[in-house]
Scaffold this motif. Structure first.
Motif, mmCIF file in Angstrom:
data_model
loop_
_atom_site.group_PDB
_atom_site.id
_atom_site.type_symbol
_atom_site.label_atom_id
_atom_site.label_comp_id
_atom_site.label_asym_id
_atom_site.label_seq_id
_atom_site.Cartn_x
_atom_site.Cartn_y
_atom_site.Cartn_z
ATOM 1 N N GLY A 84 -1.921 12.238 -18.294
ATOM 2 C CA GLY A 84 -2.844 10.982 -17.944
ATOM 3 C C GLY A 84 -3.307 10.767 -16.447
ATOM 4 N N LYS A 85 -3.839 9.389 -16.376
ATOM 5 C CA LYS A 85 -4.146 9.012 -14.974
ATOM 6 C C LYS A 85 -2.800 8.805 -14.112
ATOM 7 C CE LYS A 85 -8.310 6.590 -16.534
ATOM 8 N NZ LYS A 85 -8.867 5.254 -16.401
ATOM 9 N N LYS A 86 -3.206 9.517 -13.024
ATOM 10 C CA LYS A 86 -1.990 9.295 -11.865
ATOM 11 C C LYS A 86 -1.828 8.226 -11.107
ATOM 12 C CE LYS A 86 -1.418 13.627 -13.069
ATOM 13 N NZ LYS A 86 -2.074 13.861 -14.050
ATOM 14 N N GLY A 87 -2.629 7.065 -11.536
ATOM 15 C CA GLY A 87 -2.660 5.661 -10.778
ATOM 16 C C GLY A 87 -3.075 5.876 -9.206
ATOM 17 N N TYR A 88 -4.211 6.273 -8.944
ATOM 18 C CA TYR A 88 -4.668 6.453 -7.625
ATOM 19 C C TYR A 88 -4.806 4.856 -7.028
ATOM 20 C CZ TYR A 88 -7.716 7.650 -3.726
ATOM 21 O OH TYR A 88 -8.292 8.054 -2.391
ATOM 22 N N PRO A 89 -4.238 4.596 -5.758
ATOM 23 C CA PRO A 89 -4.351 3.357 -5.106
ATOM 24 C C PRO A 89 -5.776 2.667 -5.430
ATOM 25 C CG PRO A 89 -3.044 4.819 -3.679
ATOM 26 C CD PRO A 89 -3.771 5.797 -5.033
ATOM 27 N N ARG A 90 -5.815 1.326 -5.624
ATOM 28 C CA ARG A 90 -7.168 0.693 -5.948
ATOM 29 C C ARG A 90 -7.065 -0.293 -4.976
ATOM 30 N NH1 ARG A 90 -8.172 0.370 -12.322
ATOM 31 N NH2 ARG A 90 -10.392 -0.416 -11.651
ATOM 32 N N VAL A 138 0.864 -1.323 -0.045
ATOM 33 C CA VAL A 138 -0.087 -0.131 0.128
ATOM 34 C C VAL A 138 0.829 1.256 -0.017
ATOM 35 C CG1 VAL A 138 -1.849 1.192 1.301
ATOM 36 C CG2 VAL A 138 -1.826 -1.161 1.133
ATOM 37 N N GLU A 139 1.955 1.127 0.661
ATOM 38 C CA GLU A 139 2.831 2.478 0.836
ATOM 39 C C GLU A 139 3.517 2.788 -0.544
ATOM 40 O OE1 GLU A 139 6.173 2.997 3.892
ATOM 41 O OE2 GLU A 139 5.263 0.985 4.696
ATOM 42 N N ARG A 140 3.791 1.764 -1.206
ATOM 43 C CA ARG A 140 4.387 1.958 -2.687
ATOM 44 C C ARG A 140 3.364 2.472 -3.530
ATOM 45 N NH1 ARG A 140 7.039 -3.109 -1.326
ATOM 46 N NH2 ARG A 140 5.273 -4.227 -2.631
ATOM 47 N N ALA A 141 2.008 2.180 -3.626
ATOM 48 C CA ALA A 141 1.113 2.654 -4.242
ATOM 49 C C ALA A 141 0.818 4.105 -4.087
ATOM 50 C CB ALA A 141 -0.193 1.611 -4.070
ATOM 51 N N ILE A 142 0.782 4.286 -2.800
ATOM 52 C CA ILE A 142 0.471 5.825 -2.306
ATOM 53 C C ILE A 142 1.662 6.809 -2.851
ATOM 54 C CG2 ILE A 142 0.192 7.207 -0.544
ATOM 55 C CD1 ILE A 142 -0.960 4.781 0.939
ATOM 56 N N LYS A 143 2.738 6.041 -2.560
ATOM 57 C CA LYS A 143 3.758 7.282 -2.971
ATOM 58 C C LYS A 143 4.102 7.096 -4.376
ATOM 59 C CE LYS A 143 9.021 7.276 -2.514
ATOM 60 N NZ LYS A 143 9.253 7.523 -3.776
ATOM 61 N N ARG A 144 3.891 6.141 -5.244
ATOM 62 C CA ARG A 144 3.655 6.228 -6.637
ATOM 63 C C ARG A 144 2.855 7.271 -7.338
ATOM 64 N NH1 ARG A 144 3.545 1.227 -7.446
ATOM 65 N NH2 ARG A 144 1.421 1.087 -7.803
ATOM 66 N N PHE A 145 1.543 7.112 -6.586
ATOM 67 C CA PHE A 145 0.489 8.132 -6.970
ATOM 68 C C PHE A 145 0.997 9.514 -6.419
ATOM 69 C CE2 PHE A 145 -3.183 10.294 -5.152
ATOM 70 C CZ PHE A 145 -3.903 10.752 -6.187
ATOM 71 N N PHE A 146 1.280 9.799 -5.331
ATOM 72 C CA PHE A 146 1.948 11.431 -5.029
ATOM 73 C C PHE A 146 3.096 11.788 -6.153
ATOM 74 C CE2 PHE A 146 -0.289 10.522 -0.765
ATOM 75 C CZ PHE A 146 -1.122 11.814 -1.220
ATOM 76 N N ASP A 147 3.906 10.847 -6.414
ATOM 77 C CA ASP A 147 5.053 11.235 -7.248
ATOM 78 C C ASP A 147 4.407 11.530 -8.728
ATOM 79 O OD1 ASP A 147 6.740 10.725 -4.929
ATOM 80 O OD2 ASP A 147 7.300 8.935 -5.910
ATOM 81 N N ASN A 148 3.543 10.838 -9.063
ATOM 82 C CA ASN A 148 3.209 11.133 -10.457
ATOM 83 C C ASN A 148 2.082 12.348 -10.236
ATOM 84 O OD1 ASN A 148 3.907 8.530 -11.481
ATOM 85 N ND2 ASN A 148 1.907 7.676 -11.252
ATOM 86 N N CYS A 149 1.822 12.530 -9.428
ATOM 87 C CA CYS A 149 1.079 14.132 -9.179
ATOM 88 C C CYS A 149 2.095 15.119 -9.036
ATOM 89 C CB CYS A 149 -0.007 13.993 -7.948
ATOM 90 S SG CYS A 149 -1.314 12.840 -7.872
ATOM 91 N N LYS A 150 3.107 14.944 -8.256
ATOM 92 C CA LYS A 150 4.135 15.915 -8.166
ATOM 93 C C LYS A 150 4.882 16.220 -9.515
ATOM 94 C CE LYS A 150 8.108 17.080 -5.302
ATOM 95 N NZ LYS A 150 9.172 16.472 -4.351
ATOM 96 N N ASN A 151 5.324 15.064 -10.226
ATOM 97 C CA ASN A 151 6.007 15.316 -11.501
ATOM 98 C C ASN A 151 4.971 15.742 -12.754
ATOM 99 O OD1 ASN A 151 8.355 14.603 -10.164
ATOM 100 N ND2 ASN A 151 7.784 12.193 -10.289
ATOM 101 N N LYS A 152 3.797 15.861 -12.647
ATOM 102 C CA LYS A 152 2.763 16.047 -13.422
ATOM 103 C C LYS A 152 2.705 15.171 -14.650
ATOM 104 C CE LYS A 152 2.568 21.168 -12.309
ATOM 105 N NZ LYS A 152 2.904 22.577 -12.603
ATOM 106 N N VAL A 153 2.649 13.864 -14.341
ATOM 107 C CA VAL A 153 2.822 12.881 -15.320
ATOM 108 C C VAL A 153 1.191 13.139 -16.073
ATOM 109 C CG1 VAL A 153 2.810 10.322 -15.875
ATOM 110 C CG2 VAL A 153 4.504 11.283 -14.112
#
Length: 404
Positions: A90-96, A73-88
């Motif tokens: 498309g979809k940012k990969g919100y944890p599911r 879960v930690e990795r999923a949350i971190k990846r989501f916030f990193d994608n938002c911060k880096n303005k990737v």
């Protein structure tokens, strides 16, 4: 390293229960994070402890295995916030939430290897017990303290036990003096800067007829019946066979290319800005199946892995205009996707992919410099994303080129 697990029916049921428990912990911890925004790592682990006190079946699973689910879960949350911060884009990969979960991961407790290293015993209260290992890896060569993770994975053709071992598997090779640029495509798997082409195997296309046959058999079975489960398993085995063929093909080619060259330049096929975005390319419904079947991303991953293992340099180049620019004079020669031959006023006439491969190599060499100096301070090779400057460089390079 991975071993096939030889199991009895009660052991399979116990493993399935352990996998379901790991999924339960993951989904409950994720729900807790969603309901309590701003919670940190410590709160998630505290909630995991509460779950172990509240549910007996969670307590029966090894505590470190539960922690591994929290780390998921930690990795999923971190990846989501990193994608938002880096303005990737498309979809940012919100944890599911996970509906299908096929593995349970143990750390350095909850299991014990036999003295001959041919079987492993899981010591938690799930009742898995002694599991015989079937494989060719030399597990006996490693100290048990070097094994950091043990994972049980369920696949269509059975169960596997994976070991994460902390070792240095690097191997230094003699310099070859050769460099190469690779351009992947749908006509050929890749074309290099020397004009050599590797045939595109099309594993999915070749197995599509068999896949449709098994898919029809699944559709004809009654939902929830034992026969439908058997048909689904046979369909899954066919998909697994194709994926393994594609993986082995990418691994074999990448190893051969890396061992034969000091520097390998390629177009990065990933889901990041300034890269060749496979995620966007597959939106073209005419080419989506062929692009997914090619396995460009797997090939790139194995290139970087073997590059690091054998001390070679892998360079990811910005794909912009690599097909349009002339490799001889640099002039832009616009062409559609259907135009397969590059013809320039300077007299250069090459296959489109051959021209692109030469441009890829030229960009890599012009930015990196002399190929004999691609080692960082620790003596390890690095992988660098090139194109619009070196703003996404991984690691550092010691260069002799006077331009840097």
């Amino acid at each position: 390293m991975e071993f096939k697990a030889v199991l009895k029916e009660p052991q399979k049921l116990a493993i399935n229960e352990a996998i379901r428990t790991a999924r339960f912990v993951r989904n409950k911890v994720l729900r807790y994070w969603m309901d309590n925004r701003g919670t940190g790592k410590k709160e998630l682990y505290r909630y995991n402890t509460q779950l172990r006190e509240e549910f007996k079946f969670v307590k029966d699973l090894n505590s470190h295995a539960c922690q591994a689910s929290v780390e998921n879960v930690e990795r999923a949350i971190k990846r989501f916030f990193d994608n938002c911060k880096n303005k990737v884009p498309g979809k940012k990969g919100y944890p599911r939430f996970k509906k299908y979960f096929r593995s349970v991961e143990y750390k350095q407790s909850g299991w014990k290897l036999s003295p001959d290293k041919k079987s492993i015993k899981f010591t938690d209260k799930k009742g898995i017990g002694q599991v015989k290992l079937k494989g060719t890896w030399d597990l006996w060569r490693f100290d048990q303290k070097l094994i950091k993770r043990v994972r049980i994975v369920q696949r269509a053709d059975g169960y596997y036990v994976q070991f994460c071992v902390k070792i240095d598997n690097s191997e230094q090779l003699e310099a070859t003096g050769f460099t190469v640029g690779l351009d992947v495509g749908l006509k050929e798997f890749y074309t290099d800067s020397d004009g050599y082409t590797e045939r595109l195997p099309r594993f999915y296309r070749n197995g599509e007829k068999r896949l449709k046959f098994y898919q029809r058999r699944v559709s004809r079975k009654k939902k929830g019946s034992a026969n439908r489960k058997k048909a689904i398993n046979k369909l899954g085995r066919q998909h697994l066979k194709i994926s393994r063929q594609r993986e082995e093909h990418a691994k074999r080619l990448a190893r051969c290319v890396i061992r034969s060259n000091d520097l390998v330049a390629y177009v990065r096929a990933a889901c990041r800005r300034q890269d060749l975005r496979v995620k966007n390319l597959v939106k073209n419904h005419c080419l989506a199946k062929s692009i997914n079947d090619a396995g460009w991303y797997q090939f790139r991953e194995w290139l970087e892995y073997f590059g690091q293992k054998f001390g070679r340099v892998t360079v990811a180049v910005n794909p912009a205009y690599t097909s349009q620019n002339c490799s001889s004079c640099g002039k832009v020669v616009k062409k559609s996707l259907s135009t397969r031959t590059h013809i320039c006023e300077c007299g250069c006439q090459l296959d489109r992919d051959h021209n692109a491969a030469k441009n890829i190599l030229t960009r890599a060499l012009s930015t990196v410099g002399h190929t004999g100096t691609f080692l960082n301070a620790r003596g390890e090779s690095t992988s660098t994303l090139l194109g619009s400057g070196l703003d996404e460089q991984v690691g550092s390079l010691n260069r002799e080129s006077p331009g840097f």
